[in-house]
Design a protein around this motif. Sequence first.
Motif, PDB file in Angstrom:
ATOM      1  N   LEU A   3      38.287   8.401 -37.894  1.00 53.03           N
ATOM      2  CA  LEU A   3      38.196   9.806 -37.501  1.00 53.03           C
ATOM      3  C   LEU A   3      39.524  10.530 -37.753  1.00 53.03           C
ATOM      4  N   MET A   4      40.633   9.856 -37.532  1.00 50.94           N
ATOM      5  CA  MET A   4      41.942  10.465 -37.753  1.00 50.94           C
ATOM      6  C   MET A   4      42.172  10.741 -39.236  1.00 50.94           C
ATOM      7  N   TRP A  32      40.538  13.825 -39.962  1.00 48.22           N
ATOM      8  CA  TRP A  32      41.235  14.919 -39.280  1.00 48.22           C
ATOM      9  C   TRP A  32      42.383  15.465 -40.125  1.00 48.22           C
ATOM     10  N   VAL A  85      48.608   6.187 -36.705  1.00 43.01           N
ATOM     11  CA  VAL A  85      48.696   7.369 -35.849  1.00 43.01           C
ATOM     12  C   VAL A  85      49.995   8.115 -36.138  1.00 43.01           C
ATOM     13  N   PHE A 131      37.598   0.274 -31.237  1.00 45.27           N
ATOM     14  CA  PHE A 131      38.300   1.502 -30.860  1.00 45.27           C
ATOM     15  C   PHE A 131      39.311   1.874 -31.936  1.00 45.27           C
ATOM     16  N   ARG A 132      40.053   0.892 -32.430  1.00 42.17           N
ATOM     17  CA  ARG A 132      41.043   1.151 -33.468  1.00 42.17           C
ATOM     18  C   ARG A 132      40.373   1.605 -34.754  1.00 42.17           C
ATOM     19  N   LYS A 187      33.061  -0.252 -41.414  1.00 40.47           N
ATOM     20  CA  LYS A 187      33.054  -0.364 -39.949  1.00 40.47           C
ATOM     21  C   LYS A 187      31.714  -0.892 -39.448  1.00 40.47           C
ATOM     22  N   GLY A 240      47.342   0.141 -36.292  1.00 36.74           N
ATOM     23  CA  GLY A 240      46.712   1.344 -35.743  1.00 36.74           C
ATOM     24  C   GLY A 240      47.744   2.343 -35.257  1.00 36.74           C
ATOM     25  N   ILE A 289      37.301   2.843 -35.456  1.00 37.47           N
ATOM     26  CA  ILE A 289      36.623   4.145 -35.396  1.00 37.47           C
ATOM     27  C   ILE A 289      37.643   5.262 -35.222  1.00 37.47           C
ATOM     28  N   GLY A 290      38.645   5.038 -34.375  1.00 42.78           N
ATOM     29  CA  GLY A 290      39.652   6.060 -34.140  1.00 42.78           C
ATOM     30  C   GLY A 290      40.447   6.394 -35.386  1.00 42.78           C
ATOM     31  N   ILE A 291      40.860   5.380 -36.141  1.00 40.08           N
ATOM     32  CA  ILE A 291      41.640   5.630 -37.355  1.00 40.08           C
ATOM     33  C   ILE A 291      40.778   6.307 -38.418  1.00 40.08           C
TER      34      ILE A 291
END
Length: 205
Positions: free
Chosen positions: A128-129, A132, A190, A121-122, A95, A186, A124-126
């Motif tokens: 972190l997911m 998770w 999710v 956004f995609r 990233k 993305g 970094i978000g993925i």
Amino acid sequence: MSGVPASAGRGAPAPAARPARLWNIANILTMVRLLLVPAFVLLMLHNGGYDPVWRSFAWAAFAVAMITDLFDGHLARMYNLVTDFGKIADPIADKAIMGAALICLSALGDLQWWVTGVILFREIGITLMRFWVIRHGVIPASRGGKLKTLAQGVGVGMYILALTGPLATLRAWVMAVAVVLTVVTGLDYVRQAFVLRRAGRGAAR
């Protein structure tokens, strides 16, 4: 009696696999990619950011980073070189180089900020997911995700080279494909994350 201890015969426990060393080839490639990030930024922005020669050097640094991304994970899995450091550093390195390239291009006015925003956004978000849901399982890289990475790398690379004429039009289309794949894959990640988390919580009960 053979003189051989009973533990040496049948039922003897198999030797435990040796943990991978921290400084292995996969992690070294990841570190090289991290070190290339500041080098890329300096090359990209040198002489105002519009010098084609320095942009070519920046493209070379970006290309090396993308190539090492193809090999480090493959080597880690093939030769059992997976480490906790690699699990964390590898996605960060991925990233970081892509984010640095996108931000530099937008700051120089070569790429719209909304494109950079959607991709970052995609990504970094993925990432972190993935962390998770990691206790419930690993979301494997899909074919669409690999195509997305390829499209992003090619598109960003073409923008770094500051192409003109028909090639400039081509790079815009490549980047459009990359953005579409970024959004579609993305959303699929999710969906997979929620399915995996729901299955993991159900099994825990």
